[in-house]
Design an enzyme around this catalytic site. Structure first.
Site, PDB file in Angstrom:
ATOM      1  N   GLY A 128      95.078  16.648-134.415  1.00 26.73           N
ATOM      2  CA  GLY A 128      96.200  16.701-135.349  1.00 26.73           C
ATOM      3  C   GLY A 128      96.255  18.028-136.083  1.00 26.73           C
ATOM      4  O   GLY A 128      95.842  19.064-135.555  1.00 26.73           O
ATOM      5  N   LEU A 129      96.753  17.996-137.303  1.00 28.36           N
ATOM      6  CA  LEU A 129      96.941  19.217-138.078  1.00 28.36           C
ATOM      7  C   LEU A 129      95.584  19.745-138.536  1.00 28.36           C
ATOM      8  O   LEU A 129      94.962  19.210-139.461  1.00 28.36           O
ATOM      9  CB  LEU A 129      97.851  18.951-139.280  1.00 28.36           C
ATOM     10  CG  LEU A 129      98.220  20.166-140.116  1.00 28.36           C
ATOM     11  CD1 LEU A 129      98.942  21.233-139.286  1.00 28.36           C
ATOM     12  CD2 LEU A 129      99.092  19.750-141.305  1.00 28.36           C
ATOM     13  N   GLY A 130      95.125  20.812-137.889  1.00 25.94           N
ATOM     14  CA  GLY A 130      93.768  21.295-138.089  1.00 25.94           C
ATOM     15  C   GLY A 130      93.446  21.727-139.495  1.00 25.94           C
ATOM     16  O   GLY A 130      92.315  21.561-139.957  1.00 25.94           O
TER      17      GLY A 130
ATOM     18  N   ARG B 125      95.570  32.554-135.566  1.00 31.76           N
ATOM     19  CA  ARG B 125      95.293  31.283-136.239  1.00 31.76           C
ATOM     20  C   ARG B 125      94.259  30.486-135.454  1.00 31.76           C
ATOM     21  O   ARG B 125      94.302  30.401-134.241  1.00 31.76           O
ATOM     22  CB  ARG B 125      96.580  30.473-136.378  1.00 31.76           C
ATOM     23  CG  ARG B 125      96.397  29.100-137.066  1.00 31.76           C
ATOM     24  CD  ARG B 125      96.238  27.954-136.090  1.00 31.76           C
ATOM     25  NE  ARG B 125      96.248  26.644-136.739  1.00 31.76           N
ATOM     26  CZ  ARG B 125      96.037  25.495-136.125  1.00 31.76           C
ATOM     27  NH1 ARG B 125      95.781  25.490-134.822  1.00 31.76           N
ATOM     28  NH2 ARG B 125      96.070  24.350-136.790  1.00 31.76           N
ATOM     29  N   VAL B 126      93.313  29.919-136.178  1.00 31.20           N
ATOM     30  CA  VAL B 126      92.305  29.037-135.592  1.00 31.20           C
ATOM     31  C   VAL B 126      92.331  27.732-136.369  1.00 31.20           C
ATOM     32  O   VAL B 126      92.310  27.739-137.604  1.00 31.20           O
ATOM     33  CB  VAL B 126      90.903  29.666-135.645  1.00 31.20           C
ATOM     34  CG1 VAL B 126      89.840  28.668-135.176  1.00 31.20           C
ATOM     35  CG2 VAL B 126      90.856  30.929-134.794  1.00 31.20           C
ATOM     36  N   GLY B 127      92.389  26.632-135.661  1.00 29.60           N
ATOM     37  CA  GLY B 127      92.386  25.323-136.301  1.00 29.60           C
ATOM     38  C   GLY B 127      90.988  24.736-136.387  1.00 29.60           C
ATOM     39  O   GLY B 127      89.975  25.440-136.361  1.00 29.60           O
TER      40      GLY B 127
ATOM     41  N   THR C 137      94.971  18.977-128.990  1.00 31.32           N
ATOM     42  CA  THR C 137      93.525  18.837-128.800  1.00 31.32           C
ATOM     43  C   THR C 137      93.200  17.733-127.809  1.00 31.32           C
ATOM     44  O   THR C 137      93.881  16.719-127.776  1.00 31.32           O
ATOM     45  CB  THR C 137      92.845  18.462-130.138  1.00 31.32           C
ATOM     46  OG1 THR C 137      93.172  19.420-131.121  1.00 31.32           O
ATOM     47  CG2 THR C 137      91.340  18.381-130.003  1.00 31.32           C
TER      48      THR C 137
END
Length: 323
Positions: A237-239, A213-215, A185
């Protein structure tokens, strides 16, 4: 789970406004803090060149919305930034799918997700905000809208990313890196000379993700949130962890309660830490700015950095982190 040591440390410090990252001076006439503006802040090392483009807008008394769009378009077009836009890592099926959102001082926002073949998803997101009755378009519908708005289709999978994808397929082991290797990001927040806030967030998503996949990055309230009366925040980071906590909205609400931006970011990190048995393999970082131009960032793990440009000085800051 949160350790007793960290709980006690956080409780002891939580009511204090940190002195670092304070960038406002006292007004001789009022004796109060003078707003620190214009200002732009963005995530990670690639925030430095992105900030330069945003500052070109802000320095000419341009608006925050134009600044953040111009800023994040820089990494979107850079094939060496492997987690944003053109040249971004593909999903596990070899498709480069992009997510982005943008939000202005009137809380008007636009978003696209799982968008293919368009180099600048942030500009498509802005068109969704301004030229459609919707907030979010996804997949084929987002692509159709982009083409109708005059955006050109192109192949976003560079040879370098194609080579890395083929190498990954030999083992097909999905283990997201927790820091800059796969941070996925750029989030950017700007405060312009008129005191208005805007934000943008754009990504190619986690490398080797499942197709579709969408974060958090295109989700208003998760990857980005702006309240022009209070402040703005963005996440990286980890969505999945950011989505579960509505992270950026949480940061802004903490600032509404009076927290300094860094303290607000730390409290959002704490919420994620509390929800997980272990955060050893999880990285999330937040950045925030308030209406006074105070700013800050905080992350779960060591290694998160953000770029700040104020008074024409553009610099990289190592964010404090949970330990």
């Amino acid at each position: 789970m949160i350790s007793r040591k960290n709980f006690l440390k956080f409780t002891a410090l939580g009511g204090l406004l940190p002195a670092k990252n304070w960038s406002s001076s006292l007004s001789p006439s009022s004796g109060g803090p003078e707003p620190n503006r214009p200002l732009v802040i963005s995530t990670w090392n690639h925030g430095i060149p992105a900030n330069e483009a945003a500052w070109d807008v802000l320095a000419k008394e341009g608006g925050a919305l134009d600044a953040v769009e111009a800023g994040v378009r820089i990494p979107e077009a850079d094939p060496d930034v492997r987690t944003v836009g053109y040249g971004g890592y593909p999903d596990r099926d070899g498709f480069v799918t992009l997510d982005a959102c943008i939000m202005d001082e009137r809380e008007q926002c636009g978003s696209v997700a799982a968008l293919q073949h368009i180099k600048h998803p942030i500009s498509v997101a802005r068109k969704v905000k301004e030229e459609s009755p919707h907030v979010m378009l996804v997949g084929e519908g987002a692509l159709q809208f982009a083409v109708e708005q005059g955006f050109e289709k192109e192949d976003l999978l560079t040879e370098a990313s194609r080579k890395d994808w083929k190498a990954w397929k030999e083992d097909a082991d999905y283990r997201p890196e927790i820091n800059i290797e796969n941070h996925d990001t750029i989030g950017m927040l700007a405060l312009d000379s008129r005191g208005n806030l805007s934000g943008a967030c754009t990504t190619s998503g986690a490398a080797w993700k499942m197709h579709g996949r969408v974060g958090d990055s295109p989700l208003i309230g998760a990857g980005l949130f702006v309240d022009n009366e209070v402040g703005a925040a963005a996440a990286t980071g980890l969505g999945e962890e950011v989505i579960r906590t509505c992270g950026s909205h949480l940061v802004v609400e903490q600032m509404r309660r009076g927290d300094h931006p860094e303290t607000a970011c730390r409290k959002a990190v704490r919420r994620i830490v509390e929800k997980n048995e272990s955060v050893k393999d999880i990285q999330v970082g937040f950045i925030a700015v308030d209406k006074q131009g105070r700013f800050g960032g905080y992350s779960i793990q060591k290694g998160f950095s953000f770029a700040v440009c104020e008074a024409g000085r553009n610099r990289l800051v190592d964010a404090p982190y949970w330990d």
